[in-house]
Design a protein around this motif. Sequence first.
Motif, PDB file in Angstrom:
ATOM      1  N   GLU A 133      61.280  33.582  54.111  1.00  0.00           N
ATOM      2  CA  GLU A 133      60.572  33.911  55.361  1.00  0.00           C
ATOM      3  C   GLU A 133      60.203  32.529  56.111  1.00  0.00           C
ATOM      4  O   GLU A 133      60.085  31.568  55.155  1.00  0.00           O
ATOM      5  CB  GLU A 133      59.496  34.803  55.124  1.00  0.00           C
ATOM      6  N   GLU A 134      59.795  32.676  57.225  1.00  0.00           N
ATOM      7  CA  GLU A 134      59.463  31.143  57.852  1.00  0.00           C
ATOM      8  C   GLU A 134      58.026  31.235  57.486  1.00  0.00           C
ATOM      9  O   GLU A 134      57.109  32.058  57.591  1.00  0.00           O
ATOM     10  CB  GLU A 134      59.593  31.877  59.585  1.00  0.00           C
ATOM     11  N   LEU A 135      57.735  30.004  57.226  1.00  0.00           N
ATOM     12  CA  LEU A 135      56.372  29.381  57.314  1.00  0.00           C
ATOM     13  C   LEU A 135      55.767  28.995  58.566  1.00  0.00           C
ATOM     14  O   LEU A 135      55.614  27.949  58.577  1.00  0.00           O
ATOM     15  CB  LEU A 135      56.254  28.379  56.019  1.00  0.00           C
ATOM     16  N   ASN A 136      55.583  29.871  59.431  1.00  0.00           N
ATOM     17  CA  ASN A 136      55.154  29.755  60.565  1.00  0.00           C
ATOM     18  C   ASN A 136      53.222  29.921  60.865  1.00  0.00           C
ATOM     19  O   ASN A 136      53.142  30.691  59.949  1.00  0.00           O
ATOM     20  CB  ASN A 136      56.048  30.579  61.727  1.00  0.00           C
ATOM     21  N   LYS A 137      53.195  30.054  62.140  1.00  0.00           N
ATOM     22  CA  LYS A 137      51.748  30.537  62.341  1.00  0.00           C
ATOM     23  C   LYS A 137      51.285  31.889  61.776  1.00  0.00           C
ATOM     24  O   LYS A 137      50.211  32.080  61.184  1.00  0.00           O
ATOM     25  CB  LYS A 137      51.273  30.361  63.689  1.00  0.00           C
ATOM     26  N   ASP A 138      51.929  32.780  62.189  1.00  0.00           N
ATOM     27  CA  ASP A 138      51.814  33.994  61.608  1.00  0.00           C
ATOM     28  C   ASP A 138      51.416  34.082  60.193  1.00  0.00           C
ATOM     29  O   ASP A 138      50.768  34.918  59.684  1.00  0.00           O
ATOM     30  CB  ASP A 138      52.827  35.208  62.149  1.00  0.00           C
ATOM     31  N   PHE A 139      52.567  33.723  59.504  1.00  0.00           N
ATOM     32  CA  PHE A 139      52.516  33.687  58.040  1.00  0.00           C
ATOM     33  C   PHE A 139      51.138  32.917  57.408  1.00  0.00           C
ATOM     34  O   PHE A 139      50.441  33.498  56.628  1.00  0.00           O
ATOM     35  CB  PHE A 139      53.598  32.467  57.285  1.00  0.00           C
ATOM     36  N   PHE A 140      50.777  31.894  57.873  1.00  0.00           N
ATOM     37  CA  PHE A 140      49.530  30.999  57.642  1.00  0.00           C
ATOM     38  C   PHE A 140      48.279  32.016  57.761  1.00  0.00           C
ATOM     39  O   PHE A 140      47.245  31.980  57.150  1.00  0.00           O
ATOM     40  CB  PHE A 140      49.493  29.714  57.979  1.00  0.00           C
ATOM     41  N   ARG A 141      48.376  32.716  59.095  1.00  0.00           N
ATOM     42  CA  ARG A 141      47.448  33.393  59.587  1.00  0.00           C
ATOM     43  C   ARG A 141      47.115  34.743  58.534  1.00  0.00           C
ATOM     44  O   ARG A 141      45.820  34.746  58.055  1.00  0.00           O
ATOM     45  CB  ARG A 141      47.588  34.138  60.974  1.00  0.00           C
ATOM     46  N   ARG A 142      48.075  35.125  57.908  1.00  0.00           N
ATOM     47  CA  ARG A 142      48.210  36.312  57.059  1.00  0.00           C
ATOM     48  C   ARG A 142      47.856  35.828  55.676  1.00  0.00           C
ATOM     49  O   ARG A 142      46.806  36.517  55.041  1.00  0.00           O
ATOM     50  CB  ARG A 142      49.515  36.855  56.766  1.00  0.00           C
ATOM     51  N   ARG A 143      47.968  34.633  55.330  1.00  0.00           N
ATOM     52  CA  ARG A 143      47.575  34.168  54.119  1.00  0.00           C
ATOM     53  C   ARG A 143      45.976  33.835  54.046  1.00  0.00           C
ATOM     54  O   ARG A 143      45.197  33.867  53.264  1.00  0.00           O
ATOM     55  CB  ARG A 143      48.079  32.800  53.776  1.00  0.00           C
TER      56      ARG A 143
ATOM     57  N   ARG B 225      50.794  20.160  58.774  1.00  0.00           N
ATOM     58  CA  ARG B 225      50.223  21.251  59.311  1.00  0.00           C
ATOM     59  C   ARG B 225      48.733  21.629  59.334  1.00  0.00           C
ATOM     60  O   ARG B 225      48.230  22.705  59.736  1.00  0.00           O
ATOM     61  CB  ARG B 225      50.867  22.450  58.542  1.00  0.00           C
ATOM     62  N   LYS B 226      47.984  20.568  59.178  1.00  0.00           N
ATOM     63  CA  LYS B 226      46.458  20.759  59.158  1.00  0.00           C
ATOM     64  C   LYS B 226      45.973  20.993  60.616  1.00  0.00           C
ATOM     65  O   LYS B 226      45.029  21.652  60.721  1.00  0.00           O
ATOM     66  CB  LYS B 226      45.768  19.348  58.630  1.00  0.00           C
ATOM     67  N   THR B 227      46.590  20.514  61.538  1.00  0.00           N
ATOM     68  CA  THR B 227      46.256  20.848  62.877  1.00  0.00           C
ATOM     69  C   THR B 227      46.586  22.381  63.061  1.00  0.00           C
ATOM     70  O   THR B 227      45.692  23.020  63.709  1.00  0.00           O
ATOM     71  CB  THR B 227      46.989  20.059  64.085  1.00  0.00           C
ATOM     72  N   LEU B 228      47.534  22.730  62.705  1.00  0.00           N
ATOM     73  CA  LEU B 228      47.740  24.299  62.809  1.00  0.00           C
ATOM     74  C   LEU B 228      46.783  25.204  62.084  1.00  0.00           C
ATOM     75  O   LEU B 228      46.296  26.151  62.563  1.00  0.00           O
ATOM     76  CB  LEU B 228      48.991  24.699  62.404  1.00  0.00           C
ATOM     77  N   LEU B 229      46.401  24.591  60.851  1.00  0.00           N
ATOM     78  CA  LEU B 229      45.720  25.303  60.017  1.00  0.00           C
ATOM     79  C   LEU B 229      43.959  25.358  60.578  1.00  0.00           C
ATOM     80  O   LEU B 229      43.203  26.255  60.446  1.00  0.00           O
ATOM     81  CB  LEU B 229      45.754  24.885  58.479  1.00  0.00           C
ATOM     82  N   ALA B 230      43.792  24.177  61.288  1.00  0.00           N
ATOM     83  CA  ALA B 230      42.441  24.153  61.666  1.00  0.00           C
ATOM     84  C   ALA B 230      42.369  25.091  62.866  1.00  0.00           C
ATOM     85  O   ALA B 230      41.239  25.831  63.167  1.00  0.00           O
ATOM     86  CB  ALA B 230      42.157  22.733  62.145  1.00  0.00           C
TER      87      ALA B 230
END
Length: 386
Positions: free
Chosen positions: A70-80, A128-133
């Motif tokens: 699966e893609e490790l995209n914004k939706d993936f990290f949001r779910r995590r 990816r820390k900007t996305l995670l922030a």
Amino acid sequence: MPTVVLKPGKERRLVAGHCWVYAGEIASISAEAKDGDAVEILDHRKRCLGVGLLNRKSQITVRRFSTQKEELNKDFFRRRLQAAAAYRPPSEARRLVFSEADLLPGFILDQFGDCLVLQALTLGIDQRKTLLAELARELFHPKVIIERSDVPTRKLEGLDETKGVLWGESDGHLLVNVGGVRFELNLIEDQKTGFFLDQADNYTEVARHCGGKRVLDCFSYHGGFALYAARAGANRVEAVEISDTAVARARQNADRNGLAGKIEFICANAFDTLKKYDAEKRQFDLIILDPPTFTRTKQNVDDAVRGYKEINLRALKMLPPGGLLATFTCSHHIGAELLRAVVVDAAADARKTVRLVKSLTQAPDHPILPAVPETEYLKGFLLQVM
């Protein structure tokens, strides 16, 4: 998606549930793959084992984030992030994300009131820390996000250490209530991410046994165990800490909690103090040993064991029958069985018999994955001298 193909037989750790792929386990990497990229992990028969983030500079060359393609995209990290938060009850101070234990290798996220503290321990997470922030702001609505990626392990990823305010404005100072005790924190300068959240439950557990007791808290830092002991009605509390700035903060924390005069703070090396008190035949009813890690590598385990043996031996010699010892190690390389062996050896030398009152571990917001032993690092025992 670029691929990483493993050598024959090297898929076993991943199949068992671990998430690391070492450099020596890899047969080939797609030519187009760049460090930090998401890659599909394949066994030697080209069967998919999941998706991870690549870094050729690290001996842990791939860290797996999903067992699916699966893609490790914004939706993936949001779910995590949502899943990690859902696992933990609301609290003013808590670990929200614990790296591999929340299937987000290399990422730590702690909450202190309306402040979040982020650690990016790997190249893939750092990129990816900007996305995670952004996701942390969306999900948890903090007033400030502070980065504490000032850890030596980043050098193994080819990264420099860094810290500071990622978003919002703060000097790092705030007050936080942990289990009814108020602590002043400096989230930019204090150890780890600002507080030893992994010990929060153990502060309360050990304090249950402190009423009316003479208590010695060694390696006290900002006074965690000592403050809880004094609040629980200990007859006398001594707290030993080598850092003068930490001792000053501990005194302020005592004042803030109405415990001024109930704790004697001693700025000294705990090894030297234990040796001195042992020579003076001092006696305590409860002694706490919560040292910093004595080793971060397998190569130094023998030296670390000697250190643990010395402090446990001296502590046990100062405990009368019925006395209690709360002893800890925060090194992954010192397992619970090895710590138990150290205590047994120390007790034999002290000519004391001890019984196990309770095994102690890290707080539940630092979950442990049995398939990933590295997630279990804080081990402790509460022991009683017979």
